[in-house]
Design a protein around this motif. Structure first.
Motif, PDB file in Angstrom:
ATOM      1  N   GLY A 104       0.844  -1.378   0.169  1.00  0.00           N
ATOM      2  CA  GLY A 104      -0.044   0.087  -0.121  1.00  0.00           C
ATOM      3  C   GLY A 104       0.722   1.378  -0.047  1.00  0.00           C
ATOM      4  O   GLY A 104      -0.002   2.314   0.170  1.00  0.00           O
ATOM      5  N   VAL A 105       2.080   1.116  -0.207  1.00  0.00           N
ATOM      6  CA  VAL A 105       3.072   2.438  -0.397  1.00  0.00           C
ATOM      7  C   VAL A 105       2.805   3.231  -1.529  1.00  0.00           C
ATOM      8  O   VAL A 105       2.680   2.415  -2.730  1.00  0.00           O
ATOM      9  CB  VAL A 105       4.374   2.107  -0.318  1.00  0.00           C
ATOM     10  CG1 VAL A 105       5.337   3.211  -0.566  1.00  0.00           C
ATOM     11  CG2 VAL A 105       4.722   1.352   1.217  1.00  0.00           C
ATOM     12  N   GLU A 106       2.478   4.543  -1.616  1.00  0.00           N
ATOM     13  CA  GLU A 106       2.080   5.216  -2.734  1.00  0.00           C
ATOM     14  C   GLU A 106       3.218   5.139  -3.856  1.00  0.00           C
ATOM     15  O   GLU A 106       4.318   5.094  -3.310  1.00  0.00           O
ATOM     16  CB  GLU A 106       1.876   6.720  -2.463  1.00  0.00           C
ATOM     17  CG  GLU A 106       0.951   7.009  -1.318  1.00  0.00           C
ATOM     18  CD  GLU A 106       1.277   8.464  -1.154  1.00  0.00           C
ATOM     19  OE1 GLU A 106       1.045   9.408  -1.989  1.00  0.00           O
ATOM     20  OE2 GLU A 106       1.518   8.811   0.042  1.00  0.00           O
ATOM     21  N   GLU A 107       2.881   5.074  -5.088  1.00  0.00           N
ATOM     22  CA  GLU A 107       3.939   4.920  -6.262  1.00  0.00           C
ATOM     23  C   GLU A 107       5.062   6.136  -5.911  1.00  0.00           C
ATOM     24  O   GLU A 107       6.144   5.674  -6.289  1.00  0.00           O
ATOM     25  CB  GLU A 107       3.216   5.142  -7.461  1.00  0.00           C
ATOM     26  CG  GLU A 107       3.943   4.692  -8.661  1.00  0.00           C
ATOM     27  CD  GLU A 107       5.172   5.502  -9.100  1.00  0.00           C
ATOM     28  OE1 GLU A 107       6.284   5.099  -9.722  1.00  0.00           O
ATOM     29  OE2 GLU A 107       4.941   6.816  -8.653  1.00  0.00           O
ATOM     30  N   ARG A 108       4.592   7.182  -5.671  1.00  0.00           N
ATOM     31  CA  ARG A 108       5.641   8.515  -5.519  1.00  0.00           C
ATOM     32  C   ARG A 108       6.690   8.035  -4.352  1.00  0.00           C
ATOM     33  O   ARG A 108       7.909   8.624  -4.551  1.00  0.00           O
ATOM     34  CB  ARG A 108       4.864   9.687  -5.387  1.00  0.00           C
ATOM     35  CG  ARG A 108       4.171   9.995  -3.894  1.00  0.00           C
ATOM     36  CD  ARG A 108       3.780  11.175  -3.904  1.00  0.00           C
ATOM     37  NE  ARG A 108       3.320  11.496  -2.393  1.00  0.00           N
ATOM     38  CZ  ARG A 108       4.196  12.058  -1.625  1.00  0.00           C
ATOM     39  NH1 ARG A 108       5.429  12.439  -1.999  1.00  0.00           N
ATOM     40  NH2 ARG A 108       4.136  12.321  -0.460  1.00  0.00           N
ATOM     41  N   MET A 109       6.237   7.233  -3.189  1.00  0.00           N
ATOM     42  CA  MET A 109       7.244   6.927  -2.338  1.00  0.00           C
ATOM     43  C   MET A 109       8.089   5.463  -2.535  1.00  0.00           C
ATOM     44  O   MET A 109       9.348   5.411  -2.585  1.00  0.00           O
ATOM     45  CB  MET A 109       6.783   6.635  -1.056  1.00  0.00           C
ATOM     46  CG  MET A 109       6.117   8.180  -0.713  1.00  0.00           C
ATOM     47  SD  MET A 109       7.433   9.585  -0.624  1.00  0.00           S
ATOM     48  CE  MET A 109       7.389   9.591   1.146  1.00  0.00           C
ATOM     49  N   ALA A 110       7.393   4.821  -3.196  1.00  0.00           N
ATOM     50  CA  ALA A 110       7.678   3.407  -3.670  1.00  0.00           C
ATOM     51  C   ALA A 110       8.798   3.400  -4.947  1.00  0.00           C
ATOM     52  O   ALA A 110       9.738   2.560  -5.059  1.00  0.00           O
ATOM     53  CB  ALA A 110       6.695   2.253  -4.230  1.00  0.00           C
ATOM     54  N   ARG A 111       8.660   4.427  -5.537  1.00  0.00           N
ATOM     55  CA  ARG A 111       9.744   4.614  -6.809  1.00  0.00           C
ATOM     56  C   ARG A 111      11.199   4.492  -6.624  1.00  0.00           C
ATOM     57  O   ARG A 111      12.004   4.165  -7.445  1.00  0.00           O
ATOM     58  CB  ARG A 111       9.188   5.785  -7.394  1.00  0.00           C
ATOM     59  CG  ARG A 111       9.924   7.171  -6.832  1.00  0.00           C
ATOM     60  CD  ARG A 111       9.539   8.573  -7.712  1.00  0.00           C
ATOM     61  NE  ARG A 111      10.507   9.569  -7.055  1.00  0.00           N
ATOM     62  CZ  ARG A 111       9.945  10.356  -6.077  1.00  0.00           C
ATOM     63  NH1 ARG A 111       8.804  10.286  -5.746  1.00  0.00           N
ATOM     64  NH2 ARG A 111      10.679  11.400  -5.782  1.00  0.00           N
ATOM     65  N   PHE A 112      11.390   5.037  -5.254  1.00  0.00           N
ATOM     66  CA  PHE A 112      12.950   4.958  -4.904  1.00  0.00           C
ATOM     67  C   PHE A 112      13.405   3.487  -4.906  1.00  0.00           C
ATOM     68  O   PHE A 112      14.868   3.479  -5.095  1.00  0.00           O
ATOM     69  CB  PHE A 112      12.943   5.579  -3.279  1.00  0.00           C
ATOM     70  CG  PHE A 112      12.575   6.802  -3.397  1.00  0.00           C
ATOM     71  CD1 PHE A 112      13.462   8.076  -3.875  1.00  0.00           C
ATOM     72  CD2 PHE A 112      11.545   7.425  -2.764  1.00  0.00           C
ATOM     73  CE1 PHE A 112      13.099   9.246  -3.819  1.00  0.00           C
ATOM     74  CE2 PHE A 112      10.960   8.747  -2.803  1.00  0.00           C
ATOM     75  CZ  PHE A 112      11.836   9.639  -3.279  1.00  0.00           C
ATOM     76  N   ALA A 113      12.622   2.481  -4.898  1.00  0.00           N
ATOM     77  CA  ALA A 113      13.205   1.118  -4.928  1.00  0.00           C
ATOM     78  C   ALA A 113      13.681   0.995  -6.318  1.00  0.00           C
ATOM     79  O   ALA A 113      14.632   0.217  -6.535  1.00  0.00           O
ATOM     80  CB  ALA A 113      12.239   0.006  -4.580  1.00  0.00           C
ATOM     81  N   ARG A 114      13.222   1.581  -7.400  1.00  0.00           N
ATOM     82  CA  ARG A 114      13.532   1.417  -8.661  1.00  0.00           C
ATOM     83  C   ARG A 114      14.470   2.579  -9.208  1.00  0.00           C
ATOM     84  O   ARG A 114      15.445   2.333  -9.648  1.00  0.00           O
ATOM     85  CB  ARG A 114      12.183   1.785  -9.763  1.00  0.00           C
ATOM     86  CG  ARG A 114      11.523   0.615  -9.789  1.00  0.00           C
ATOM     87  CD  ARG A 114      10.339   0.773 -11.002  1.00  0.00           C
ATOM     88  NE  ARG A 114       9.426   2.150 -10.659  1.00  0.00           N
ATOM     89  CZ  ARG A 114       9.601   3.193 -11.202  1.00  0.00           C
ATOM     90  NH1 ARG A 114      10.529   3.487 -12.096  1.00  0.00           N
ATOM     91  NH2 ARG A 114       8.818   4.215 -10.975  1.00  0.00           N
ATOM     92  N   THR A 115      14.383   3.951  -8.659  1.00  0.00           N
ATOM     93  CA  THR A 115      15.140   4.885  -9.084  1.00  0.00           C
ATOM     94  C   THR A 115      16.495   4.921  -8.462  1.00  0.00           C
ATOM     95  O   THR A 115      17.245   5.790  -9.015  1.00  0.00           O
ATOM     96  CB  THR A 115      14.446   6.139  -8.921  1.00  0.00           C
ATOM     97  OG1 THR A 115      14.255   6.482  -7.709  1.00  0.00           O
ATOM     98  CG2 THR A 115      13.272   6.005  -9.750  1.00  0.00           C
ATOM     99  N   HIS A 116      16.833   4.344  -7.355  1.00  0.00           N
ATOM    100  CA  HIS A 116      18.119   4.497  -6.501  1.00  0.00           C
ATOM    101  C   HIS A 116      19.327   4.072  -7.534  1.00  0.00           C
ATOM    102  O   HIS A 116      20.292   4.581  -7.319  1.00  0.00           O
ATOM    103  CB  HIS A 116      18.182   3.868  -5.160  1.00  0.00           C
ATOM    104  CG  HIS A 116      18.162   2.468  -5.172  1.00  0.00           C
ATOM    105  ND1 HIS A 116      17.165   1.606  -5.406  1.00  0.00           N
ATOM    106  CD2 HIS A 116      19.303   1.440  -5.267  1.00  0.00           C
ATOM    107  CE1 HIS A 116      17.514   0.569  -5.332  1.00  0.00           C
ATOM    108  NE2 HIS A 116      18.826   0.354  -5.104  1.00  0.00           N
TER     109      HIS A 116
END
Length: 196
Positions: A104-116
């Motif tokens: 349930g983490v918002e995409e705008r916060m979950a994105r860091f798992a992809r963008t780091h």
């Protein structure tokens, strides 16, 4: 079930505590203690960086809450791919993103798992993503000129400074952070890769 080793990695003094929602997620996925220790070290550096940017370059628009959370969960996918805790691999990036969304983490916060690790990708990579990526490098004393140049460019535009001025300022803060890398590396190494 949470282990004593995970609890120690989350609570041991010396680094800022992770945000509560990040702790809850790490407990829910039974994160390896070394992962929690790594996330604390990177989170600590990210908080220092974003505070520096907010104070010196407020026009950059860095979101301290997003950066802190992003740093605290950027490698959560390694709970699913524990081999990547002690070796190379990028499977944890999409896996972490999907894991966070499933909780349930918002995409705008979950994105860091992809963008780091995708900071050079350009599209959709903002100052917050760059700061999490930078923290994930400099926590261990690693300097990445291409990444730093992207941050310098954002800071120069936001402040109206010449890029060389923003570079000197960033270089100074990164040099100071890198000086403490051995302590952070020792903290991470003191925690086991597996909870057992």
């Amino acid at each position: 079930m949470e282990t004593d080793a995970l609890r120690r990695a989350l609570d041991e003094p010396g680094f800022r505590a992770l945000p509560g929602p990040a702790v809850t997620l790490l407990e829910a996925v039974e994160a390896p203690p070394r992962l929690a220790a790594h996330l604390r070290a990177v989170h600590d550096v990210a908080c220092e960086l974003v505070a520096w940017v907010a104070g010196r370059y407020p026009g950059a628009g860095a979101d301290a809450r997003a950066v802190a959370f992003g740093a605290a969960i950027h490698d959560i996918g390694k709970a699913l791919h524990p081999g990547e805790l002690s070796g190379p691999g990028a499977e944890h990036e999409p896996a972490g993103y999907e894991l966070l969304l499933s909780y349930g983490v918002e995409e705008r916060m979950a994105r860091f798992a992809r963008t780091h690790a995708a900071w050079a990708g350009g599209d959709g990579i903002g100052i917050d993503d760059l700061l999490v990526s930078l923290a994930d490098k400099v926590w261990k004393g690693k300097r990445v000129p291409e990444l730093e140049r992207l941050v310098v460019d954002r800071l120069a535009v936001a402040s109206g400074q010449e890029p060389w001025e923003a570079f000197l300022a960033l270089d100074d803060v990164l040099g100071r952070i890198a000086e403490d890398a051995d302590r952070r590396l020792a903290f991470q190494a003191a925690h086991p890769v597996t909870a057992g």
